[in-house]
Design a protein around this motif. Structure first.
Motif, mmCIF file in Angstrom:
data_model
loop_
_atom_site.group_PDB
_atom_site.id
_atom_site.type_symbol
_atom_site.label_atom_id
_atom_site.label_comp_id
_atom_site.label_asym_id
_atom_site.label_seq_id
_atom_site.Cartn_x
_atom_site.Cartn_y
_atom_site.Cartn_z
ATOM 1 N N SER A 52 -17.227 34.987 11.826
ATOM 2 C CA SER A 52 -16.066 34.691 12.665
ATOM 3 C C SER A 52 -15.874 33.185 12.798
ATOM 4 C CB SER A 52 -16.271 35.289 14.056
ATOM 5 O OG SER A 52 -17.354 34.639 14.698
ATOM 6 N N LYS A 53 -14.732 32.802 13.353
ATOM 7 C CA LYS A 53 -14.482 31.391 13.642
ATOM 8 C C LYS A 53 -15.496 30.891 14.664
ATOM 9 C CE LYS A 53 -10.934 29.749 16.171
ATOM 10 N NZ LYS A 53 -9.574 29.261 16.543
ATOM 11 N N GLN A 54 -15.827 31.730 15.635
ATOM 12 C CA GLN A 54 -16.810 31.331 16.642
ATOM 13 C C GLN A 54 -18.164 31.032 16.000
ATOM 14 O OE1 GLN A 54 -16.264 30.810 20.099
ATOM 15 N NE2 GLN A 54 -18.227 29.794 19.789
ATOM 16 N N GLU A 55 -18.561 31.839 15.026
ATOM 17 C CA GLU A 55 -19.833 31.595 14.340
ATOM 18 C C GLU A 55 -19.795 30.276 13.567
ATOM 19 O OE1 GLU A 55 -23.056 34.337 12.188
ATOM 20 O OE2 GLU A 55 -21.168 34.225 11.076
ATOM 21 N N ILE A 56 -18.656 29.950 12.978
ATOM 22 C CA ILE A 56 -18.510 28.660 12.290
ATOM 23 C C ILE A 56 -18.645 27.533 13.305
ATOM 24 C CG2 ILE A 56 -16.939 27.165 10.994
ATOM 25 C CD1 ILE A 56 -15.651 29.781 9.887
ATOM 26 N N PHE A 57 -17.956 27.670 14.431
ATOM 27 C CA PHE A 57 -18.011 26.651 15.475
ATOM 28 C C PHE A 57 -19.443 26.460 15.984
ATOM 29 C CE2 PHE A 57 -17.478 25.220 19.909
ATOM 30 C CZ PHE A 57 -16.728 24.073 19.690
ATOM 31 N N ASP A 58 -20.127 27.561 16.243
ATOM 32 C CA ASP A 58 -21.519 27.490 16.703
ATOM 33 C C ASP A 58 -22.403 26.795 15.672
ATOM 34 O OD1 ASP A 58 -20.719 28.831 18.998
ATOM 35 O OD2 ASP A 58 -21.527 30.765 18.344
ATOM 36 N N ALA A 59 -22.190 27.096 14.397
ATOM 37 C CA ALA A 59 -22.968 26.453 13.329
ATOM 38 C C ALA A 59 -22.670 24.960 13.272
ATOM 39 C CB ALA A 59 -22.678 27.117 11.993
ATOM 40 N N CYS A 60 -21.426 24.577 13.510
ATOM 41 C CA CYS A 60 -21.071 23.152 13.557
ATOM 42 C C CYS A 60 -21.813 22.447 14.684
ATOM 43 C CB CYS A 60 -19.564 22.981 13.749
ATOM 44 S SG CYS A 60 -18.563 23.329 12.296
ATOM 45 N N LEU A 61 -21.888 23.105 15.838
ATOM 46 C CA LEU A 61 -22.607 22.514 16.968
ATOM 47 C C LEU A 61 -24.085 22.318 16.645
ATOM 48 C CD1 LEU A 61 -21.046 24.398 20.011
ATOM 49 C CD2 LEU A 61 -20.570 22.074 19.225
ATOM 50 N N LEU A 62 -24.687 23.326 16.039
ATOM 51 C CA LEU A 62 -26.094 23.205 15.635
ATOM 52 C C LEU A 62 -26.282 22.096 14.612
ATOM 53 C CD1 LEU A 62 -27.191 26.941 15.342
ATOM 54 C CD2 LEU A 62 -27.962 25.263 17.041
ATOM 55 N N TYR A 63 -25.372 22.039 13.659
ATOM 56 C CA TYR A 63 -25.422 21.043 12.585
ATOM 57 C C TYR A 63 -25.337 19.638 13.157
ATOM 58 C CZ TYR A 63 -23.812 18.517 8.403
ATOM 59 O OH TYR A 63 -23.663 17.626 7.370
ATOM 60 N N THR A 64 -24.405 19.417 14.097
ATOM 61 C CA THR A 64 -24.257 18.076 14.667
ATOM 62 C C THR A 64 -25.412 17.727 15.604
ATOM 63 O OG1 THR A 64 -22.797 18.928 16.392
ATOM 64 C CG2 THR A 64 -21.744 18.011 14.429
ATOM 65 N N SER A 65 -25.932 18.722 16.324
ATOM 66 C CA SER A 65 -27.064 18.420 17.212
ATOM 67 C C SER A 65 -28.323 18.131 16.407
ATOM 68 C CB SER A 65 -27.294 19.538 18.227
ATOM 69 O OG SER A 65 -27.801 20.688 17.618
ATOM 70 N N ASP A 66 -28.500 18.838 15.281
ATOM 71 C CA ASP A 66 -29.637 18.545 14.404
ATOM 72 C C ASP A 66 -29.521 17.151 13.808
ATOM 73 O OD1 ASP A 66 -30.771 21.002 14.880
ATOM 74 O OD2 ASP A 66 -30.151 21.894 12.965
#
Length: 70
Positions: A52-66
């Protein structure tokens, strides 16, 4: 092995483009179709990588926090 690498490359491109689009336009203004178009794939293909779009958004948040932790 080459197939997995291509899949991971596409997944990373999806995250990169989604992050760019979310940053420019905001979550609500960005559709899955718009992300897919920016990557150069069709929306149904995007769903092979994210549910979903939400899963993409969540992955972006993880990616930027990492990235911030490095």
């Amino acid at each position: 092995m080459k197939q997995a690498s291509k899949k991971e490359d596409t997944k990373q491109r999806i995250l990169d483009e989604a992050l760019r689009l979310f940053s420019q336009s905001g979550y609500d203004a960005v559709s899955v179709e718009r992300i897919a178009s920016a990557v150069g794939i069709k929306a149904p293909s995007l769903y092979k990588h994210f549910k979903s779009k939400q899963e993409i958004f969540d992955a972006c948040l993880l990616y930027t926090s990492d990235a911030a932790d490095d």
